[in-house]
Design a protein around this motif. Structure first.
Motif, PDB file in Angstrom:
ATOM      1  N   UNK A 116       0.808  -1.222   0.000  1.00  0.00           N
ATOM      2  CA  UNK A 116       0.000   0.000   0.000  1.00  0.00           C
ATOM      3  C   UNK A 116       0.839   1.270   0.000  1.00  0.00           C
ATOM      4  N   UNK A 117       2.163   1.116   0.079  1.00  0.00           N
ATOM      5  CA  UNK A 117       3.030   2.276  -0.068  1.00  0.00           C
ATOM      6  C   UNK A 117       3.621   2.843   1.211  1.00  0.00           C
ATOM      7  N   UNK A 118       3.406   2.164   2.337  1.00  0.00           N
ATOM      8  CA  UNK A 118       3.986   2.660   3.586  1.00  0.00           C
ATOM      9  C   UNK A 118       5.502   2.484   3.571  1.00  0.00           C
ATOM     10  N   UNK A 119       6.181   3.428   4.211  1.00  0.00           N
ATOM     11  CA  UNK A 119       7.646   3.478   4.213  1.00  0.00           C
ATOM     12  C   UNK A 119       8.237   2.306   5.026  1.00  0.00           C
ATOM     13  N   UNK A 120       9.143   1.567   4.406  1.00  0.00           N
ATOM     14  CA  UNK A 120       9.631   0.339   5.051  1.00  0.00           C
ATOM     15  C   UNK A 120      10.529   0.618   6.271  1.00  0.00           C
ATOM     16  N   UNK A 121      11.295   1.704   6.230  1.00  0.00           N
ATOM     17  CA  UNK A 121      12.139   2.002   7.395  1.00  0.00           C
ATOM     18  C   UNK A 121      11.265   2.389   8.588  1.00  0.00           C
ATOM     19  N   UNK A 122      10.211   3.181   8.300  1.00  0.00           N
ATOM     20  CA  UNK A 122       9.282   3.562   9.376  1.00  0.00           C
ATOM     21  C   UNK A 122       8.566   2.326   9.935  1.00  0.00           C
ATOM     22  N   UNK A 123       8.191   1.413   9.047  1.00  0.00           N
ATOM     23  CA  UNK A 123       7.567   0.176   9.534  1.00  0.00           C
ATOM     24  C   UNK A 123       8.531  -0.557  10.466  1.00  0.00           C
TER      25      UNK A 123
END
Ligand SMILES: [Zn+2]
Length: 191
Positions: A116-123
């Motif tokens: 869905x486009x969420x930032x992987x580092x933030x995840x």
């Protein structure tokens, strides 16, 4: 000419190191020197993190630069890890810590949020925040790491705010830290 110069430079460097060695050995650290704070070391295992290994390493770096009472280290092969990171098809989710040495929590690096486009580092840093004992703070702004998906799909902030970092520091300040009744629950980060 060049050869002669480089030989001379090497000889010079050797002489300097010979001179420096004895004086360094003869200068023990003064007893009054400030001791480094004793940090809790937690090992993580990203061997099952699939395509998210780099994101996990970035999330680990975020925490290691924002707190000092706990540090995350990649488990050497054969060493038991406190934090297991597993790539999977669901929403990202994690066991709520704070995990202690010898304990075990899991981060599921759900591909559904990545799709869905969420930032992987933030995840990665958000889920590791759960491992370190931070609950969700939803809804919340992008400046909050634990606001998770409510920070917005475009939010790329991987850093805890001052309150979040201070809370993790408090979780690892000593042995008598308060325990949360929610510790050990699995928090699902579906929006
Ligand atoms: Zn969460």
């Amino acid at each position: 000419m060049l050869r002669k110069f480089s030989v001379g430079a090497v000889a010079g460097a050797a002489a300097i190191s010979l001179m420096a060695a004895p004086s360094a050995a003869a200068a023990p650290a003064p007893a009054t020197a400030p001791r480094p704070a004793l940090a809790t070391t937690l090992y993580y295992d990203a061997t099952q993190a699939g395509e998210f290994k780099t994101a996990v390493a970035e999330g680990v770096k975020v925490w290691n630069t924002h707190v000092k009472n706990v540090q995350l280290v990649e488990a050497p092969q054969g060493r038991r890890a406190e934090i297991q990171i597993v790539a999977d098809p669901g929403w990202p989710r994690a066991t709520l810590g704070p995990v202690r040495p010898g304990g075990r929590v899991t981060v599921w690096f759900g591909r559904q949020a990545v799709t869905q486009g969420y930032n992987t580092t933030r995840i990665a840093s958000h889920e590791l925040g759960h491992s370190l004992g931070l609950p969700d703070a939803k809804p919340g702004p992008c400046s909050s790491l634990m606001s998770g998906s409510t920070g917005g799909v475009s939010c790329a902030n991987p850093n805890p705010n001052a309150t979040e970092a201070a809370r993790v520091e408090a979780n690892y300040r000593g042995v008598n830290t308060p325990r949360s009744p929610f510790e050990g629950r699995v928090l699902v980060d579906a929006p």
